[in-house]
Motif scaffolding. Structure first.
Motif, PDB file in Angstrom:
ATOM      1  N   LYS A   6       0.838  -1.209   0.000  1.00 16.05           N
ATOM      2  CA  LYS A   6       0.000   0.000   0.000  1.00 16.05           C
ATOM      3  C   LYS A   6       0.868   1.253   0.000  1.00 16.05           C
ATOM      4  CE  LYS A   6      -4.087   1.864   2.306  1.00 16.05           C
ATOM      5  NZ  LYS A   6      -3.640   3.222   2.526  1.00 16.05           N
ATOM      6  N   LYS A   7       1.927   1.236   0.847  1.00 13.45           N
ATOM      7  CA  LYS A   7       2.831   2.391   0.884  1.00 13.45           C
ATOM      8  C   LYS A   7       3.452   2.631  -0.493  1.00 13.45           C
ATOM      9  CE  LYS A   7       4.241   2.352   5.697  1.00 13.45           C
ATOM     10  NZ  LYS A   7       5.213   1.791   6.606  1.00 13.45           N
ATOM     11  N   LEU A   8       3.838   1.515  -1.101  1.00 16.84           N
ATOM     12  CA  LEU A   8       4.467   1.604  -2.434  1.00 16.84           C
ATOM     13  C   LEU A   8       3.478   2.157  -3.462  1.00 16.84           C
ATOM     14  CD1 LEU A   8       7.284   0.718  -3.430  1.00 16.84           C
ATOM     15  CD2 LEU A   8       6.225  -1.394  -4.218  1.00 16.84           C
ATOM     16  N   GLU A   9       2.244   1.652  -3.374  1.00 15.55           N
ATOM     17  CA  GLU A   9       1.206   2.108  -4.322  1.00 15.55           C
ATOM     18  C   GLU A   9       0.928   3.596  -4.137  1.00 15.55           C
ATOM     19  OE1 GLU A   9      -1.617  -1.796  -5.129  1.00 15.55           O
ATOM     20  OE2 GLU A   9      -2.156  -0.390  -3.534  1.00 15.55           O
ATOM     21  N   ASP A  10       0.806   3.996  -2.857  1.00 15.39           N
ATOM     22  CA  ASP A  10       0.512   5.403  -2.591  1.00 15.39           C
ATOM     23  C   ASP A  10       1.621   6.289  -3.125  1.00 15.39           C
ATOM     24  OD1 ASP A  10      -1.773   4.630  -1.423  1.00 15.39           O
ATOM     25  OD2 ASP A  10      -1.111   4.870   0.658  1.00 15.39           O
ATOM     26  N   ALA A  11       2.859   5.821  -2.893  1.00 15.86           N
ATOM     27  CA  ALA A  11       3.992   6.624  -3.349  1.00 15.86           C
ATOM     28  C   ALA A  11       3.994   6.734  -4.867  1.00 15.86           C
ATOM     29  CB  ALA A  11       5.293   5.997  -2.871  1.00 15.86           C
ATOM     30  N   SER A  12       3.763   5.601  -5.533  1.00 16.27           N
ATOM     31  CA  SER A  12       3.816   5.635  -7.003  1.00 16.27           C
ATOM     32  C   SER A  12       2.617   6.400  -7.559  1.00 16.27           C
ATOM     33  CB  SER A  12       3.880   4.230  -7.586  1.00 16.27           C
ATOM     34  OG  SER A  12       2.655   3.611  -7.429  1.00 16.27           O
ATOM     35  N   GLU A  13       1.472   6.298  -6.856  1.00 18.74           N
ATOM     36  CA  GLU A  13       0.272   6.994  -7.328  1.00 18.74           C
ATOM     37  C   GLU A  13       0.461   8.503  -7.227  1.00 18.74           C
ATOM     38  OE1 GLU A  13      -3.292   6.964  -9.169  1.00 18.74           O
ATOM     39  OE2 GLU A  13      -2.038   5.233  -8.681  1.00 18.74           O
ATOM     40  N   SER A  14       1.012   8.941  -6.077  1.00 16.56           N
ATOM     41  CA  SER A  14       1.175  10.394  -5.922  1.00 16.56           C
ATOM     42  C   SER A  14       2.271  10.905  -6.847  1.00 16.56           C
ATOM     43  CB  SER A  14       1.470  10.756  -4.475  1.00 16.56           C
ATOM     44  OG  SER A  14       2.668  10.136  -4.090  1.00 16.56           O
ATOM     45  N   ALA A  15       3.195  10.008  -7.203  1.00 14.91           N
ATOM     46  CA  ALA A  15       4.225  10.441  -8.145  1.00 14.91           C
ATOM     47  C   ALA A  15       3.623  10.635  -9.527  1.00 14.91           C
ATOM     48  CB  ALA A  15       5.333   9.398  -8.210  1.00 14.91           C
ATOM     49  N   LYS A  16       2.586   9.845  -9.788  1.00 19.54           N
ATOM     50  CA  LYS A  16       1.959   9.924 -11.114  1.00 19.54           C
ATOM     51  C   LYS A  16       1.041  11.126 -11.222  1.00 19.54           C
ATOM     52  CE  LYS A  16      -0.182   6.268 -12.525  1.00 19.54           C
ATOM     53  NZ  LYS A  16      -0.854   4.991 -12.337  1.00 19.54           N
ATOM     54  N   THR A  17       0.134  11.237 -10.271  1.00 15.30           N
ATOM     55  CA  THR A  17      -0.873  12.285 -10.401  1.00 15.30           C
ATOM     56  C   THR A  17      -1.510  12.631  -9.069  1.00 15.30           C
ATOM     57  OG1 THR A  17      -2.916  12.894 -11.495  1.00 15.30           O
ATOM     58  CG2 THR A  17      -2.699  10.601 -10.931  1.00 15.30           C
ATOM     59  N   VAL A  18      -1.916  13.840  -8.928  1.00 15.75           N
ATOM     60  CA  VAL A  18      -2.771  14.220  -7.806  1.00 15.75           C
ATOM     61  C   VAL A  18      -4.133  14.479  -8.399  1.00 15.75           C
ATOM     62  CG1 VAL A  18      -3.192  15.911  -6.005  1.00 15.75           C
ATOM     63  CG2 VAL A  18      -0.857  15.248  -6.555  1.00 15.75           C
ATOM     64  N   ARG A  19      -5.069  13.633  -8.076  1.00 16.54           N
ATOM     65  CA  ARG A  19      -6.403  13.778  -8.655  1.00 16.54           C
ATOM     66  C   ARG A  19      -7.093  15.018  -8.085  1.00 16.54           C
ATOM     67  NH1 ARG A  19      -6.711  11.344 -13.172  1.00 16.54           N
ATOM     68  NH2 ARG A  19      -6.003   9.202 -13.117  1.00 16.54           N
ATOM     69  N   PRO A  20      -7.690  15.814  -8.903  1.00 19.36           N
ATOM     70  CA  PRO A  20      -8.388  16.976  -8.378  1.00 19.36           C
ATOM     71  C   PRO A  20      -9.746  16.588  -7.814  1.00 19.36           C
ATOM     72  CG  PRO A  20      -8.535  16.923 -10.745  1.00 19.36           C
ATOM     73  CD  PRO A  20      -7.729  15.737 -10.338  1.00 19.36           C
ATOM     74  N   SER A  21      -9.718  15.788  -6.757  1.00 21.25           N
ATOM     75  CA  SER A  21     -10.979  15.374  -6.159  1.00 21.25           C
ATOM     76  C   SER A  21     -10.865  15.492  -4.644  1.00 21.25           C
ATOM     77  CB  SER A  21     -11.291  13.929  -6.551  1.00 21.25           C
ATOM     78  OG  SER A  21     -10.222  13.107  -6.154  1.00 21.25           O
ATOM     79  N   GLY A  22     -12.002  15.310  -3.988  1.00 21.47           N
ATOM     80  CA  GLY A  22     -11.995  15.422  -2.539  1.00 21.47           C
ATOM     81  C   GLY A  22     -11.786  16.881  -2.128  1.00 21.47           C
ATOM     82  N   THR A  23     -11.267  17.080  -0.935  1.00 20.47           N
ATOM     83  CA  THR A  23     -11.137  18.455  -0.459  1.00 20.47           C
ATOM     84  C   THR A  23      -9.739  19.015  -0.718  1.00 20.47           C
ATOM     85  OG1 THR A  23     -10.573  17.533   1.667  1.00 20.47           O
ATOM     86  CG2 THR A  23     -12.862  18.219   1.359  1.00 20.47           C
TER      87      THR A  23
END
Lengths: 368, 363
Positions: free
Chosen positions: B159-176
Motif C-alpha cells: 500500500k505504501k508503495l502504491e501510494d507513493a507511485s500513485e502520488s508520483a503519477k498524479t494528484v487527482r483533483p478530487s476530494g477536499t
C-alpha cells in the motif's frame, strides 16, 4: 473398416457436448461404422450405455479412430495423450478462467488445466473438428494442424415430444396480461452474463413502461452466482419478473421456446451456442450480443447487439416484439440459416473430414 | 502437411462456399442468380442497426434511463460480486478479511443430529479424538495466523508503495485537497462545434463537469456523453437527462472498444498529469477513435496559472505541468494526427487533430 470410438466427460440430457457425440454415433451407425462411446463419469441420468473410459484399454484395436470431445478438464485427455491410436479432437470450447475466478477458484483452475490439456494434445492430434470457426482460430493459435469446422449435429426431433401444459399456461397468462416473455437458455454462469440480461430487462420495463418477464432456463453453476442474480433482480424491483426455472424437462423447454416472444442472449463467451439454434428451430426471434462464436451461429437470422449496454439491449428487445416487418424478415432469415446448419449438412462435413481416415465415410456421390 | 483451412485444398468450389458461410460473410447460398438477397439482407440489417442506435439516443436524451440509474446498476454489481472479483484495492482488502476469517481451524465439530443416538456417538468421537485434533489444529492455526500476519505486513508495504507511485503519477483533483478547475472561455464552445464537423458517431467529453459541453454538442445533433472522476461536479448537471458518468478517464478508455468513438474532447486533468501519462492518454484516445475521428484538447494557458492562488496551488501539487499549445501540436503530429490546428482564447487553447490512419505501424 476402422472403428470410431468417442470419449466424452458425461452423457446427460441437455448437455450439448454429449448430444453432439450421440448424434455422431447415430450418423456413423447409419454408415455401418462400428462405434462406441466412453465417458469419464457414469451418471445415474446417463443416456445410452456408455462405460468408463478406462475400460477402453482392454478393448482397444490399434487401428481405432479415437474421437475426443474437449470442453472441460478431464482425465480422458491424459489417458488419450499416452495412447497410440489415431486421435481426433472435437473442440467445443473452453471458457476462459477469468470468468470463474471470483466465483469458484476450483472451476477457474479447472479451465486452466483444460486449456493445458488442449495445448498438450496438439502434437498428438491427427485431425481437429472445432464446432465453429471461432474455436478453429483458438486451435490454430495452439499449434493444431489440420482442422475442419463441423457445426453441432443438431437433432430437431428433440422438440417432438410435446409441450408442458403448466408452462404453456403460465406464458399465456403473461401474454394475456400484456407481459412480454423473454427467454434465455443456458447454465447460470458468469460468462453467459445472466446479470446483464436482468439489467436489460430492467431497462426495457423502465423505458417502455412494461412489466415483461425474463425466463432464465438453466441450472446454476454456483450458489454464489445464483444468489447474485436473485439479489440483483430483487434490488431492481424485478423479483416477480425474473423466472429462474433451474433444470427443465424437454417438454418444458419446448414450451418456453414456443411460448416466448423473443430469445435474448448477452453471453460473453460461446464456442457455438446451441440454444440459438434451438430458438431458430422454434421460430423465436433472436437478439444476441456479438461476442465469440455468436455471429457465426446466428448469421443474419437475428439482431446482433454490438454494444453490451442495458439500453441498447432494451431497444433491441422492443424491436423484436413490436416490429412486424422485422419479425417477418427474421422468420425468413432463420429458415435460411437453419438450412446451413441442418443435421445433414453438418453430418456431411463430418464424413468428409473423417473420410481421409476411414474411406468408407467418403460421400457416396464421390465414390460413384 | 499442416492445413488450417476448413476442407482439403483439392475440393474447390463447394468448399469456398462453406468457408464464406463460416466467415459470416454470406449465409445464403451464393450463386450468380442470387446476390440481391444478400444485398437486401445487409441493407435491412443495417437499417435495423441504425434504427436501434437512433432510438437509444432518443431514449437517453429523453432521460428515460437516466445515467444515475446506470450508475446504480454498476454499484449493485460491485456490492454483490464476491471479494476479489475486481482488481481494486477494495477488492483486495475484502479478500484479505475473508481469508482472515477462514484462517481459523475449529475442532469443535457440531454434533447435533436428528437421528436417535447419533449425537451421543458423535460426542464420544469428538471427545476421544479431541487430543489429536487439538494438536493438529494448534499447528494449523499457528501456521495460518503467521501467514495472515505476513499478508497484512505485505499488504501494508504494498500500500505504501502504491501510494507513493500513485502520488508520483498524479494528484487527482478530487476530494477536499484539490478542486477541479473547469475552463470556460467565450467562443470556445462554438469553435469546438465547428471544428468537429458533421456528427458521425459518439463523442466523449472527458472531465465533463456539469455537462455544459455535452449538452452543447447534443443540442447541435451530436451524440455525446461525459466522464468525470469528480462526483461533486456531476451532482448538478445543466440538463438532467445528460449521459454523465462518474469514472476515471483512463479506466473508461480501457473499457471502450477500438475505433468506437467519433470524437474525444480532453480537458482539465489532461493538463495536470505527467508527460508520460499525457502520451499514454493520447495513445488510448487514438485507439478508440474511429478512422477520421476528431481529437480536441482544451488546455489551460500555462501563464493563466499565475493569475490565481488556487490555480498556482493546483499546478504546484500536480505531477505534470500544462503543455503549451505548440507542445500539444508536436505530440499530435508525432502520433500521426493530421491537420492539427490551435485556436487561442483568453485563458486556454483548443488544439484539434484528425485521425485518419488506424493501421499505423507500431499500433
Amino acid at each position: 473398416m476402422r472403428r470410431v470410438i468417442q470419449f466424452v466427460p458425461t452423457l446427460v440430457p441437455g448437455d450439448a457436448t454429449g448430444m453432439h457425440a450421440m448424434m455422431i454415433s447415430k450418423s456413423l451407425q447409419g454408415r455401418n461404422i462400428e462405434t462406441k462411446i466412453y465417458v469419464e463419469e457414469v451418471r445415474k441420468d446417463q443416456i445410452g450405455g456408455a462405460v468408463r473410459f478406462t475400460s477402453y484399454a482392454r478393448e482397444n484395436r490399434p487401428d481405432d479412430i479415437l474421437v475426443y470431445h474437449l470442453a472441460a478438464p478431464s482425465a480422458i485427455a491424459d489417458f488419450l495423450s499416452s495412447r497410440g491410436e489415431t486421435l481426433v479432437i472435437v473442440y467445443h470450447n473452453i471458457t476462459p478462467a477469468h470468468f470463474f475466478e471470483p466465483w469458484d477458484q476450483v472451476a477457474a483452475t479447472g479451465q486452466i488445466w483444460a486449456r493445458a490439456q488442449l495445448s498438450r494434445l496438439a502434437a498428438r492430434t491427427t485431425l481437429a473438428l472445432p464446432v465453429s470457426r471461432f474455436n478453429q482460430h483458438e486451435l490454430i493459435e495452439l499449434g493444431y494442424g489440420k482442422s475442419v469446422v463441423v457445426p453441432i449435429l443438431f437433432d430437431p426431433t428433440i422438440f417432438a415430444s410435446g409441450s408442458d401444459k403448466k408452462v404453456d399456461e403460465m406464458l399465456r397468462e403473461n401474454r394475456d396480461a400484456g407481459r412480454n416473455n423473454f427467454l434465455f437458455v443456458g447454465r447460470l454462469v458468469p460468462n453467459k452474463a445472466q446479470h446483464n440480461l436482468i439489467a436489460a430487462l430492467s431497462a426495457f420495463n423502465r423505458i417502455y413502461s412494461k412489466d415483461a418477464v425474463m425466463h432464465l432456463v438453466g441450472r446454476p453453476f454456483s450458489k454464489e452466482y445464483l444468489d447474485l442474480l436473485k439479489e440483483v433482480a430483487r434490488d431492481l424491483g424485478l423479483k416477480e419478473n425474473v423466472n429462474f426455472t433451474m433444470g427443465v424437462s424437454t417438454e418444458e423447454l419446448s414450451s418456453y421456446y414456443h411460448g416466448s416472444d423473443a430469445f435474448i442472449c448477452l453471453s460473453e463467451h460461446e464456442g457455438f451456442c446451441v440454444p440459438i439454434l434451438e430458438a431458430m428451430h422454434n421460430d423465436l426471434p433472436i437478439a444476441a450480443y456479438n461476442s465469440s462464436a455468436i455471429s457465426e451461429t446466428l448469421g443474419d437470422a437475428g439482431i446482433l447487439i454490438q454494444k453490451n449496454d442495458p439500453v441498447t439491449t432494451a431497444v433491441a428487445m422492443e424491436k423484436l416484439v413490436n416490429d412486424e416487418a422485422l419479425r417477418r424478415f427474421l422468420h425468413r432469415q432463420m429458415a435460411v440459416q437453419l438450412e446451413e446448419l441442418t443435421f445433414t449438412a453438418s453430418r456431411d462435413r463430418l464424413f468428409n473430414a473423417l473420410a481421409d481416415l476411414e474411406p468408407a465415410l467418403r460421400q457416396r456421390e464421390a465414390i460413384g | 502437411m499442416n492445413q488450417s483451412l476448413d476442407e482439403p485444398a483439392n475440393a474447390a468450389t463447394d468448399e469456398n462456399q462453406e468457408i464464406d458461410f463460416l466467415n459470416g460473410a454470406s449465409h445464403a447460398p451464393t450463386s450468380e442468380s442470387s446476390p440481391p438477397m444478400n444485398v437486401q439482407t445487409n441493407e435491412f440489417m443495417s437499417k435495423i442497426a441504425r434504427e436501434i442506435d437512433e432510438e437509444v439516443r432518443r431514449k437517453r436524451a429523453q432521460g428515460a434511463f437516466p445515467p444515475a440509474f446506470e450508475r446504480r446498476l454498476k454499484t449493485i454489481f460491485e456490492q454483490l460480486v464476491p471479494p476479489g472479483a475486481g482488481n481494486s484495492r477494495k477488492d483486495f482488502e475484502a479478500l484479505l478479511r475473508s481469508s482472515d476469517r477462514a484462517a481459523y481451524f475449529d475442532i469443535d465439530v457440531p454434533i447435533a443430529s436428528q437421528k436417535p443416538g447419533v449425537t451421543r456417538v458423535k460426542k464420544l468421537l469428538r471427545t476421544t479424538q479431541a487430543w489429536y485434533l487439538n494438536y493438529l489444529a494448534q499447528q494449523l492455526n499457528n501456521f495460518s495466523t503467521n501467514l495472515m500476519r505476513l499478508l497484512y505486513v505485505f499488504d501494508s508495504r504494498v500500500k505504501k508503495l502504491e501510494d507513493a507511485s500513485e502520488s508520483a503519477k498524479t494528484v487527482r483533483p478530487s476530494g477536499t485537497f484539490l478542486k477541479p478547475y473547469y475552463v470556460t472561455a467565450s467562443g470556445l464552445d462554438e469553435k469546438l462545434l465547428s471544428s468537429m464537423g458533421e456528427p458521425a458517431g459518439r463523442v466523449l467529453i472527458a472531465d465533463c463537469g456539469n455537462g455544459y459541453l455535452v449538452n452543447h454538442l447534443n443540442e447541435h445533433g451530436f451524440d455525446s456523453y461525459g466522464v468525470d472522476s469528480n462526483l461533486e461536479s456531476l451532482e448538478n448537471p445543466v440538463v438532467t437527462s445528460l449521459d454523465l458518468r462518474w469514472q476515471d478517464l483512463d479506466e473508461h478508455l480501457k473499457e471502450i472498444a477500438d475505433d468506437a468513438l467519433f470524437g474525444i474532447v480532453l480537458q482539465n486533468t489532461s493538463d495536470m498529469i505527467s508527460p508520460v501519462e499525457k502520451l499514454d492518454l493520447i495513445l488510448q484516445a487514438r485507439r478508440v477513435l474511429a478512422p477520421t475521428g476528431n481529437l480536441a484538447i482544451i488546455s489551460i494557458d500555462p501563464r493563466f496559472f499565475e493569475t490565481s492562488s488556487e490555480l498556482l496551488v493546483q499546478r504546484d501539487l500536480s505531477p505534470g505541468k500544462p503543455f503549451a499549445p505548440e507542445t500539444w501540436r508536436y505530440v499530435l503530429e508525432q502520433l500521426e494526427f493530421s491537420n492539427v490546428s490551435t485556436t487561442s482564447f483568453e485563458n486556454c487553447h483548443l488544439t484539434m487533430g484528425y485521425f485518419t490512419n488506424n493501421d499505423a505501424p507500431g499500433d
